[in-house]
Design a protein around this motif. Sequence first.
Motif, PDB file in Angstrom:
ATOM      1  N   ALA A   1       0.780  -1.242   0.000  1.00  0.00           N
ATOM      2  CA  ALA A   1       0.000   0.000   0.000  1.00  0.00           C
ATOM      3  C   ALA A   1       0.806   1.283   0.000  1.00  0.00           C
ATOM      4  O   ALA A   1       0.219   2.359  -0.112  1.00  0.00           O
ATOM      5  CB  ALA A   1      -0.935  -0.001   1.221  1.00  0.00           C
ATOM      6  N   ALA A   2       2.136   1.219   0.119  1.00  0.00           N
ATOM      7  CA  ALA A   2       2.951   2.444   0.139  1.00  0.00           C
ATOM      8  C   ALA A   2       3.805   2.531  -1.121  1.00  0.00           C
ATOM      9  O   ALA A   2       3.925   1.574  -1.881  1.00  0.00           O
ATOM     10  CB  ALA A   2       3.835   2.474   1.384  1.00  0.00           C
ATOM     11  N   ASP A   3       4.417   3.685  -1.313  1.00  0.00           N
ATOM     12  CA  ASP A   3       5.273   3.911  -2.481  1.00  0.00           C
ATOM     13  C   ASP A   3       6.749   3.759  -2.152  1.00  0.00           C
ATOM     14  O   ASP A   3       7.604   3.962  -3.007  1.00  0.00           O
ATOM     15  CB  ASP A   3       5.013   5.311  -3.043  1.00  0.00           C
ATOM     16  CG  ASP A   3       3.572   5.474  -3.499  1.00  0.00           C
ATOM     17  OD1 ASP A   3       3.158   4.746  -4.418  1.00  0.00           O
ATOM     18  OD2 ASP A   3       2.862   6.309  -2.914  1.00  0.00           O
ATOM     19  N   GLY A   4       7.044   3.404  -0.911  1.00  0.00           N
ATOM     20  CA  GLY A   4       8.407   3.201  -0.460  1.00  0.00           C
ATOM     21  C   GLY A   4       8.371   2.858   1.013  1.00  0.00           C
ATOM     22  O   GLY A   4       7.321   2.974   1.669  1.00  0.00           O
ATOM     23  N   THR A   5       9.503   2.418   1.554  1.00  0.00           N
ATOM     24  CA  THR A   5       9.565   1.954   2.941  1.00  0.00           C
ATOM     25  C   THR A   5      10.706   2.634   3.681  1.00  0.00           C
ATOM     26  O   THR A   5      11.796   2.806   3.130  1.00  0.00           O
ATOM     27  CB  THR A   5       9.752   0.430   2.988  1.00  0.00           C
ATOM     28  OG1 THR A   5       8.668  -0.207   2.306  1.00  0.00           O
ATOM     29  CG2 THR A   5       9.784  -0.076   4.425  1.00  0.00           C
ATOM     30  N   ILE A   6      10.451   3.006   4.943  1.00  0.00           N
ATOM     31  CA  ILE A   6      11.460   3.594   5.813  1.00  0.00           C
ATOM     32  C   ILE A   6      11.790   2.596   6.919  1.00  0.00           C
ATOM     33  O   ILE A   6      10.888   2.104   7.610  1.00  0.00           O
ATOM     34  CB  ILE A   6      10.950   4.905   6.443  1.00  0.00           C
ATOM     35  CG1 ILE A   6      10.560   5.908   5.357  1.00  0.00           C
ATOM     36  CG2 ILE A   6      12.021   5.511   7.354  1.00  0.00           C
ATOM     37  CD1 ILE A   6       9.838   7.132   5.894  1.00  0.00           C
ATOM     38  N   LEU A   7      13.076   2.292   7.089  1.00  0.00           N
ATOM     39  CA  LEU A   7      13.548   1.386   8.128  1.00  0.00           C
ATOM     40  C   LEU A   7      14.331   2.173   9.179  1.00  0.00           C
ATOM     41  O   LEU A   7      15.027   3.128   8.856  1.00  0.00           O
ATOM     42  CB  LEU A   7      14.451   0.305   7.525  1.00  0.00           C
ATOM     43  CG  LEU A   7      13.863  -0.509   6.366  1.00  0.00           C
ATOM     44  CD1 LEU A   7      14.921  -1.454   5.796  1.00  0.00           C
ATOM     45  CD2 LEU A   7      12.641  -1.289   6.826  1.00  0.00           C
ATOM     46  N   THR A   8      14.247   1.749  10.424  1.00  0.00           N
ATOM     47  CA  THR A   8      14.893   2.468  11.509  1.00  0.00           C
ATOM     48  C   THR A   8      16.380   2.153  11.591  1.00  0.00           C
ATOM     49  O   THR A   8      16.898   1.253  10.919  1.00  0.00           O
ATOM     50  CB  THR A   8      14.256   2.116  12.867  1.00  0.00           C
ATOM     51  OG1 THR A   8      14.611   0.760  13.202  1.00  0.00           O
ATOM     52  CG2 THR A   8      12.746   2.258  12.814  1.00  0.00           C
ATOM     53  N   ALA A   9      17.072   2.875  12.471  1.00  0.00           N
ATOM     54  CA  ALA A   9      18.510   2.679  12.669  1.00  0.00           C
ATOM     55  C   ALA A   9      18.818   1.360  13.368  1.00  0.00           C
ATOM     56  O   ALA A   9      19.988   1.010  13.538  1.00  0.00           O
ATOM     57  CB  ALA A   9      19.088   3.846  13.472  1.00  0.00           C
ATOM     58  N   SER A  10      17.800   0.611  13.775  1.00  0.00           N
ATOM     59  CA  SER A  10      18.020  -0.705  14.373  1.00  0.00           C
ATOM     60  C   SER A  10      18.082  -1.797  13.315  1.00  0.00           C
ATOM     61  O   SER A  10      18.021  -2.986  13.632  1.00  0.00           O
ATOM     62  CB  SER A  10      16.910  -1.021  15.382  1.00  0.00           C
ATOM     63  OG  SER A  10      15.649  -1.079  14.744  1.00  0.00           O
ATOM     64  N   THR A  11      18.228  -1.408  12.044  1.00  0.00           N
ATOM     65  CA  THR A  11      18.254  -2.358  10.925  1.00  0.00           C
ATOM     66  C   THR A  11      19.672  -2.489  10.383  1.00  0.00           C
ATOM     67  O   THR A  11      20.237  -1.528   9.857  1.00  0.00           O
ATOM     68  CB  THR A  11      17.319  -1.880   9.790  1.00  0.00           C
ATOM     69  OG1 THR A  11      16.042  -1.516  10.325  1.00  0.00           O
ATOM     70  CG2 THR A  11      17.131  -2.984   8.767  1.00  0.00           C
ATOM     71  N   ASN A  12      20.247  -3.679  10.501  1.00  0.00           N
ATOM     72  CA  ASN A  12      21.567  -3.927   9.924  1.00  0.00           C
ATOM     73  C   ASN A  12      21.416  -4.432   8.488  1.00  0.00           C
ATOM     74  O   ASN A  12      20.291  -4.589   8.001  1.00  0.00           O
ATOM     75  CB  ASN A  12      22.362  -4.912  10.793  1.00  0.00           C
ATOM     76  CG  ASN A  12      21.677  -6.276  10.906  1.00  0.00           C
ATOM     77  OD1 ASN A  12      20.736  -6.582  10.166  1.00  0.00           O
ATOM     78  ND2 ASN A  12      22.149  -7.092  11.822  1.00  0.00           N
ATOM     79  N   PRO A  13      22.511  -4.657   7.750  1.00  0.00           N
ATOM     80  CA  PRO A  13      22.377  -5.096   6.363  1.00  0.00           C
ATOM     81  C   PRO A  13      21.527  -6.345   6.185  1.00  0.00           C
ATOM     82  O   PRO A  13      20.733  -6.434   5.238  1.00  0.00           O
ATOM     83  CB  PRO A  13      23.830  -5.331   5.936  1.00  0.00           C
ATOM     84  CG  PRO A  13      24.607  -4.338   6.740  1.00  0.00           C
ATOM     85  CD  PRO A  13      23.923  -4.330   8.075  1.00  0.00           C
ATOM     86  N   GLU A  14      21.679  -7.335   7.077  1.00  0.00           N
ATOM     87  CA  GLU A  14      20.844  -8.534   6.965  1.00  0.00           C
ATOM     88  C   GLU A  14      19.378  -8.183   7.172  1.00  0.00           C
ATOM     89  O   GLU A  14      18.490  -8.747   6.513  1.00  0.00           O
ATOM     90  CB  GLU A  14      21.287  -9.580   7.993  1.00  0.00           C
ATOM     91  CG  GLU A  14      20.509 -10.879   7.928  1.00  0.00           C
ATOM     92  CD  GLU A  14      20.553 -11.548   6.571  1.00  0.00           C
ATOM     93  OE1 GLU A  14      19.588 -12.245   6.223  1.00  0.00           O
ATOM     94  OE2 GLU A  14      21.556 -11.380   5.841  1.00  0.00           O
ATOM     95  N   GLY A  15      19.101  -7.236   8.062  1.00  0.00           N
ATOM     96  CA  GLY A  15      17.729  -6.784   8.270  1.00  0.00           C
ATOM     97  C   GLY A  15      17.160  -6.110   7.034  1.00  0.00           C
ATOM     98  O   GLY A  15      15.966  -6.252   6.728  1.00  0.00           O
ATOM     99  N   VAL A  16      18.003  -5.378   6.307  1.00  0.00           N
ATOM    100  CA  VAL A  16      17.555  -4.746   5.054  1.00  0.00           C
ATOM    101  C   VAL A  16      17.186  -5.818   4.039  1.00  0.00           C
ATOM    102  O   VAL A  16      16.169  -5.715   3.351  1.00  0.00           O
ATOM    103  CB  VAL A  16      18.640  -3.810   4.497  1.00  0.00           C
ATOM    104  CG1 VAL A  16      18.237  -3.286   3.116  1.00  0.00           C
ATOM    105  CG2 VAL A  16      18.874  -2.640   5.456  1.00  0.00           C
ATOM    106  N   ARG A  17      18.005  -6.863   3.936  1.00  0.00           N
ATOM    107  CA  ARG A  17      17.710  -7.951   2.993  1.00  0.00           C
ATOM    108  C   ARG A  17      16.371  -8.611   3.321  1.00  0.00           C
ATOM    109  O   ARG A  17      15.548  -8.873   2.436  1.00  0.00           O
ATOM    110  CB  ARG A  17      18.830  -8.988   3.019  1.00  0.00           C
ATOM    111  CG  ARG A  17      20.144  -8.501   2.450  1.00  0.00           C
ATOM    112  CD  ARG A  17      21.151  -9.641   2.333  1.00  0.00           C
ATOM    113  NE  ARG A  17      22.449  -9.119   1.927  1.00  0.00           N
ATOM    114  CZ  ARG A  17      23.403  -8.756   2.779  1.00  0.00           C
ATOM    115  NH1 ARG A  17      23.205  -8.882   4.095  1.00  0.00           N
ATOM    116  NH2 ARG A  17      24.547  -8.275   2.329  1.00  0.00           N
ATOM    117  N   LYS A  18      16.156  -8.901   4.590  1.00  0.00           N
ATOM    118  CA  LYS A  18      14.900  -9.531   4.999  1.00  0.00           C
ATOM    119  C   LYS A  18      13.722  -8.601   4.745  1.00  0.00           C
ATOM    120  O   LYS A  18      12.652  -9.045   4.313  1.00  0.00           O
ATOM    121  CB  LYS A  18      14.969  -9.913   6.477  1.00  0.00           C
ATOM    122  CG  LYS A  18      15.950 -11.037   6.775  1.00  0.00           C
ATOM    123  CD  LYS A  18      15.992 -11.357   8.266  1.00  0.00           C
ATOM    124  CE  LYS A  18      16.973 -12.494   8.555  1.00  0.00           C
ATOM    125  NZ  LYS A  18      17.073 -12.778  10.024  1.00  0.00           N
TER     126      LYS A  18
END
Length: 236
Positions: free
Chosen positions: A116-133
């Motif tokens: 439902a969104a046009d993009g996603t914002i992830l917090t600073a608690s996200t490491n590279p593996e978290g970005v992949r997931k």
Amino acid sequence: MRIGVGLLPVPLRNVAITAMEVASLHRMFPGRAIVGVGHGVQDWMGQVGARVESPVTLLREHLVALRALLGGERVTTDGRYVRLDDVALDWPPEGGGGGVLAGATGPRSLRLTGEAADGTILTASTNPEGVRKARQLIEEGREVAGRGAGPHPVVVYLLTATGADAADRLRAELADEGLESVSDLGVAGDAGAVAKAVERLAEAGADTVVLQPTGDEPDPEGFVRFAAEEVRPLVP
């Protein structure tokens, strides 16, 4: 210069008011505003009497209505939280203003941003593996909604410290947030070290990396200058 809002907590805001304010920004400063919405910090929402039983339902209803209003549609909806009766903007932004991003952390919310969104914002608690997931979950949501084609930018914050006491400040910040056990989170060091951390997040699937200083950053203005003049030239 583009300015991002990350993010507007939807429990605090009527979607029609949000649409009016966002449309005004886009019309006054075309191409400059990047708008994000999200659940908000649940403890804070509780403190102000705005916490809802189903944050995911609220965010979904808010996103659908907000994107429709910004797209110039006339909206009538009777949802669990969002209720509009023949509402439209007199002055919608051209092209919907470039879309609405949504913040997310959990699997259900990440899939929702894909739907439902046009993009996603992830917090600073996200490491590279978290970005992949996160990318995987977002793509699952996009597939369910039939939105597989086209870009879906992912923004992630990177907790950053530089200077003589950088490692100590980063370690203290992570401990304060209860994140000291998360591997490869945040970066402390010079411009080269920060640029490499940015590249790791980009390789994992981030389109934009926002350098977030520690809460006790001694020179905020200097930090911005460091990011722009020293780090940015090192990032491809």
